[in-house]
Scaffold this active site. Structure first.
Site, PDB file in Angstrom:
ATOM      1  N   LYS A 158      91.381 107.377 135.855  1.00  0.00           N
ATOM      2  CA  LYS A 158      92.107 107.302 134.590  1.00  0.00           C
ATOM      3  C   LYS A 158      93.456 107.970 134.846  1.00  0.00           C
ATOM      4  O   LYS A 158      93.659 109.137 134.530  1.00  0.00           O
ATOM      5  CB  LYS A 158      91.308 107.996 133.479  1.00  0.00           C
ATOM      6  CG  LYS A 158      91.785 107.664 132.078  1.00  0.00           C
ATOM      7  CD  LYS A 158      90.769 108.134 131.046  1.00  0.00           C
ATOM      8  CE  LYS A 158      91.293 107.993 129.640  1.00  0.00           C
ATOM      9  NZ  LYS A 158      91.556 106.629 129.205  1.00  0.00           N
TER      10      LYS A 158
HETATM   11  N1  PY5 Z   1      89.507 101.199 129.465  1.00  0.00           N
HETATM   12  C1  PY5 Z   1      90.722 101.782 129.345  1.00  0.00           C
HETATM   13  C2  PY5 Z   1      91.897 101.174 129.995  1.00  0.00           C
HETATM   14  C3  PY5 Z   1      90.825 102.968 128.598  1.00  0.00           C
HETATM   15  O1  PY5 Z   1      92.010 103.544 128.476  1.00  0.00           O
HETATM   16  C4  PY5 Z   1      89.682 103.509 127.978  1.00  0.00           C
HETATM   17  C5  PY5 Z   1      89.777 104.755 127.163  1.00  0.00           C
HETATM   18  C6  PY5 Z   1      88.454 102.842 128.134  1.00  0.00           C
HETATM   19  C7  PY5 Z   1      88.413 101.700 128.896  1.00  0.00           C
HETATM   20  C8  PY5 Z   1      87.185 103.387 127.546  1.00  0.00           C
HETATM   21  O2  PY5 Z   1      86.806 104.556 128.201  1.00  0.00           O
HETATM   22  P1  PY5 Z   1      85.944 105.704 127.468  1.00  0.00           P
HETATM   23  O3  PY5 Z   1      84.812 105.007 126.820  1.00  0.00           O
HETATM   24  O4  PY5 Z   1      85.511 106.578 128.582  1.00  0.00           O
HETATM   25  O5  PY5 Z   1      86.838 106.363 126.511  1.00  0.00           O
HETATM   26  N2  PY5 Z   1      91.004 104.983 126.548  1.00  0.00           N
HETATM   27  C9  PY5 Z   1      91.391 106.256 126.030  1.00  0.00           C
HETATM   28  C10 PY5 Z   1      90.490 106.717 124.883  1.00  0.00           C
HETATM   29  O6  PY5 Z   1      90.509 107.896 124.576  1.00  0.00           O
HETATM   30  C11 PY5 Z   1      92.839 106.227 125.634  1.00  0.00           C
HETATM   31  C12 PY5 Z   1      93.211 105.194 124.634  1.00  0.00           C
HETATM   32  C13 PY5 Z   1      94.662 105.191 124.285  1.00  0.00           C
HETATM   33  O7  PY5 Z   1      89.773 105.910 124.284  1.00  0.00           O
END
Ligand code: PY5
Length: 306
Positions: A158
């Site tokens: 990430k």
């Molecule tokens: N894919 C991407 C590109 C992401 O940025 C995120 C999370 C996910 C998948 C889902 O991952 P998780 O379930 O571990 O959160 N994005 C961040 C979030 O906090 C940033 C969003 C702006 O959801």
């Protein structure tokens, strides 16, 4: 004064709690120029008597792994990062839903692309936060921008730089009146949303793209697969074609910020009957009960702050 300091009082920075106004970086910070940073997004849910952080340790493990993939060392253990998160929330005395944003970045180490030996800074900030996407459901566009392949950058990390991909994809979708973008991978299979993983339901079977589709391995994705299997559903991790999105009975997005968000339309065409599907709504309800601590079956996913 930073606009952020209206929303939070203290930030954890490099091992200490500092006043929000003092949580600053210089314009020549390496990460600002090259995206040499890794971060997390974590939620804490206030249930009226305690603030429960959802899968805190798992997020911190991913943070440490992200740094490893990019090629630097955070300098803190997962346990230290977990303790620091609790410390910063307590310092702010938050008694409402929060979003927690840890970031580890290359600081003032010059302009070289060789980050060997450069200083690493780590900060953890938390602030009150509500919904990220429309809770009732979103209209998505399959963007013309493809998800950066894992043979170009370790997309399992990430990492901040990778988010330029998400920014241009979401910009295109929003400009054209959609709420969110879905990116295909370099082969043309479904990868993920700009900040969410993607699930589809076809004939009662749930499917989501595998990590070989250049996705971020989402913590919410993992949680939803567990919950759905525990509920007796078949969950497949397999390549999903673009056309399957157009004939799916249900589609939903998962992410820390997005939680479980129904997809109502893809490229202007309704998903199913254009309303959130029954399996999506069932999983959404269970998820809500888990994060607030009502459903005790998954209590080990919660870290109480107070
Ligand atoms: N894919 C991407 C590109 C992401 O940025 C995120 C999370 C996910 C998948 C889902 O991952 P998780 O379930 O571990 O959160 N994005 C961040 C979030 O906090 C940033 C969003 C702006 O959801």
């Amino acid at each position: 004064m930073s606009v952020w300091c209206r929303r939070l009082r203290y930030v954890w920075l490099n091992g200490r709690i500092v006043e929000c106004e003092n949580a600053k970086v210089h314009v020549l910070t390496h990460a600002l120029h090259y995206g040499s940073a890794v971060f997390e997004g974590i939620r804490g849910y206030w249930n009226g008597s305690n603030l429960n952080i959802f899968r805190l340790r798992d997020h911190m493990v991913r943070l440490v792994n992200s740094a490893k993939l990019v090629g630097f060392n955070l300098g803190y253990t997962v346990e230290q990062l977990v303790d620091a998160t609790i410390e910063v929330i307590k310092a702010n005395n938050f008694k409402e839903d929060v979003y927690i944003r840890p970031i580890a970045f290359i600081g003032e180490g010059g302009i070289s692309l060789d980050i060997t030996g450069m200083p690493v800074e780590v900060s953890i900030a938390a602030f009150p936060f509500g919904k990220y996407l429309k809770a009732e459901g979103v209209k998505v566009k399959i963007t013309s921008w493809r998800r950066i392949p894992s043979f170009s950058v370790p997309v399992m990390a990430k990492a901040s730089g990778i988010y330029l991909n998400s920014i241009v994809a979401l910009r295109e979708a929003r400009r054209e009146g959609y709420d969110e973008a879905i990116l295909l991978d370099w082969r043309g299979y479904v990868a993920e949303g700009s900040g969410e993983n993607v699930f589809i339901v076809r004939g009662g079977v749930i499917a989501t793209p595998p990590i070989t589709a250049s996705i971020l391995e989402g913590v919410t994705r993992d949680s939803v697969m567990r919950i759905a299997r525990d509920e007796g559903y078949t969950v497949e991790e397999r390549d999903i074609t673009r056309e399957e999105l157009l004939v799916a009975d249900e589609i939903f997005l998962t992410g820390t910020a997005a939680e479980i968000t129904p997809v109502l339309e893809v490229d202007g065409k309704p998903v199913g009957d254009g309303k959130p599907g029954p399996i999506t709504m069932r999983l959404k309800e269970i998820y809500q009960n888990i994060v607030t601590g009502v459903d005790v079956r998954y209590k080990n996913w919660l870290t109480p702050v107070y």
